[in-house]
Write an enzyme that holds these catalytic residues in place. Structure first.
Site, short mmCIF file in Angstrom:
data_model
loop_
_atom_site.label_atom_id
_atom_site.label_comp_id
_atom_site.label_asym_id
_atom_site.label_seq_id
_atom_site.Cartn_x
_atom_site.Cartn_y
_atom_site.Cartn_z
NE ARG A 266 7.37 0.96 4.67
CZ ARG A 266 6.15 0.43 4.66
NH1 ARG A 266 5.97 -0.84 4.29
NH2 ARG A 266 5.10 1.14 5.02
CG HIS B 71 3.89 4.19 8.60
ND1 HIS B 71 3.89 5.02 7.49
CD2 HIS B 71 3.53 2.95 8.15
CE1 HIS B 71 3.53 4.31 6.43
NE2 HIS B 71 3.32 3.06 6.80
NE ARG C 8 -1.84 -2.06 2.83
CZ ARG C 8 -1.94 -3.32 2.43
NH1 ARG C 8 -2.93 -3.70 1.71
NH2 ARG C 8 -1.05 -4.22 2.80
CB THR C 9 3.44 2.61 2.24
OG1 THR C 9 2.69 2.21 3.38
CG2 THR C 9 4.04 3.98 2.51
CE LYS D 133 26.47 -2.77 -7.21
NZ LYS D 133 26.68 -1.80 -8.31
C1 NCD Z 1 2.06 -0.85 8.18
C2 NCD Z 1 3.56 -0.67 8.27
O1 NCD Z 1 4.28 -0.87 7.28
O2 NCD Z 1 3.99 -0.28 9.34
N1 NCD Z 1 1.61 -1.07 6.87
C3 NCD Z 1 1.32 0.01 6.08
O3 NCD Z 1 2.17 0.80 5.75
N2 NCD Z 1 0.04 0.19 5.74
C4 NCD Z 1 1.52 -1.84 9.14
C5 NCD Z 1 2.07 -3.23 9.13
O4 NCD Z 1 2.95 -3.59 8.34
O5 NCD Z 1 1.58 -4.01 9.95
#
Ligand code: NCD
Length: 307
Positions: free
Chosen positions: A101, A129, A51-52, A80
């Site tokens: 991320r 997040h 999703r993100t 690397k």
């Molecule tokens: C979350 C995350 O990556 O922290 N997912 C997301 O970005 N929607 C929650 C999760 O992974 O449980």
């Protein structure tokens, strides 16, 4: 130049403006189709995501911009041995904004110190997040019409769940917020959230382990997945992973106008039978994530709202 590393990087007023913009985008999508023509978003994902990453990409494409990036550390020069500082210096030459991320807490903060483009924290380890939080706030505001005077239950992995930490930090700035924090003893919120955020602000909260007892009080129930990838040993994960399973029987204990949110992905913590309940809002929440990220990209790139 601004970054988004922590939900507190935006004031309450700025969040309200961002959610207003996201809501205008939701209702007038075509109007925004070219506001980022010629701009590029880089997605630097050193950890798995559906999703993100894809909602960031969809957001930039919806705005007329383009996207580039990588979806795993293995397919980047991190494999690397390249540092985040060097990578971001290079990405700054290729893109106008980036979403990162990373499994290490603070990696996007380090990136922001070496970057000449806005850096968005798309999740750093078990820490924060903030864009999920903006999504959560938009969902709550759209469904209930408010962000104050709510009893919010947060259930599952409150220790490692970065979405939980960001959501609590963001919500304590509104009046009349009460929390019921539902988890096994071992997965309770980190002490810095308890002391520096909840206690310091005098927020009303309870830490409990029983979901059934909490249900009738809640206006929002935020379910979370037990964060397998953050456990040091598999035995502990296996013992704790099915601590809570929300099903239709439990839903009978809830208010008729309570909403269930979940950042997703779901594993076992919400039974699929609950998906049909009108109070299940987690798929709508994922849709709001696109609008909120469109609004965020526009805000950080200082793109004017079209007439
Ligand atoms: C979350 C995350 O990556 O922290 N997912 C997301 O970005 N929607 C929650 C999760 O992974 O449980």
């Amino acid at each position: 130049m601004r970054h988004l590393l922590n939900p507190l990087d935006f004031s309450v007023e700025e969040i309200s403006q961002l959610l207003d913009l996201a809501s205008d985008i939701e209702h007038n999508l075509p109007k925004y189709a070219h506001v980022c023509d010629g701009k590029k978003l880089a997605t630097l994902f050193y950890e798995p995501s559906t999703r993100t990453r894809l909602s960031f990409e969809a957001a930039m494409l919806n705005l007329g911009g383009s996207v580039l990036g990588f979806a795993s550390a293995d397919s980047s020069s991190a494999a690397k041995g390249e540092s985040v500082a060097d990578t971001i210096r290079i990405i700054s030459c290729y893109a106008d904004i980036c979403a990162m991320r990373h499994p290490k807490e603070g990696a996007p903060l380090v990136a922001s110190q070496f970057s000449s483009i806005p850096v968005i924290n798309a999740g750093d380890g078990g820490h924060q997040h903030p864009t999920q939080t903006l999504t959560d706030l938009m969902t709550i505001r759209s469904l209930t019409g408010r962000l104050d005077n709510l009893t919010v239950g947060i259930c599952g992995d409150l220790k490692f769940g970065r979405t939980v930490h960001s959501l609590i930090e963001a919500l304590v700035r509104y009046t009349g917020i009460r929390f019921v924090l539902i988890s096994p003893q071992e997965l309770r919120i980190p002490s810095y959230i308890r002391t520096d955020v909840l206690d310091r602000k005098g927020i009303e909260y309870q830490e409990v382990d029983n979901l059934d007892e909490a249900m009738p009080k809640l206006d929002i129930l935020y379910m979370t997945r037990v964060q397998k990838e953050r456990f040091f040993n598999e035995e502990d994960y296996i013992r704790l992973k099915d601590s809570y399973i929300l099903d239709n029987k439990k839903m009978q204990l809830a208010k008729k106008d309570m909403y269930i949110l979940h950042p997703l992905p779901r594993v076992n913590e919400i039974s699929v039978e609950v998906d049909k309940d009108p109070r299940a809002a987690y798929f709508r929440q994922a849709q709001y994530g696109v609008y909120v990220r469109m609004a965020l990209i526009m805000t950080l790139l200082e793109v004017a709202k079209p007439c």
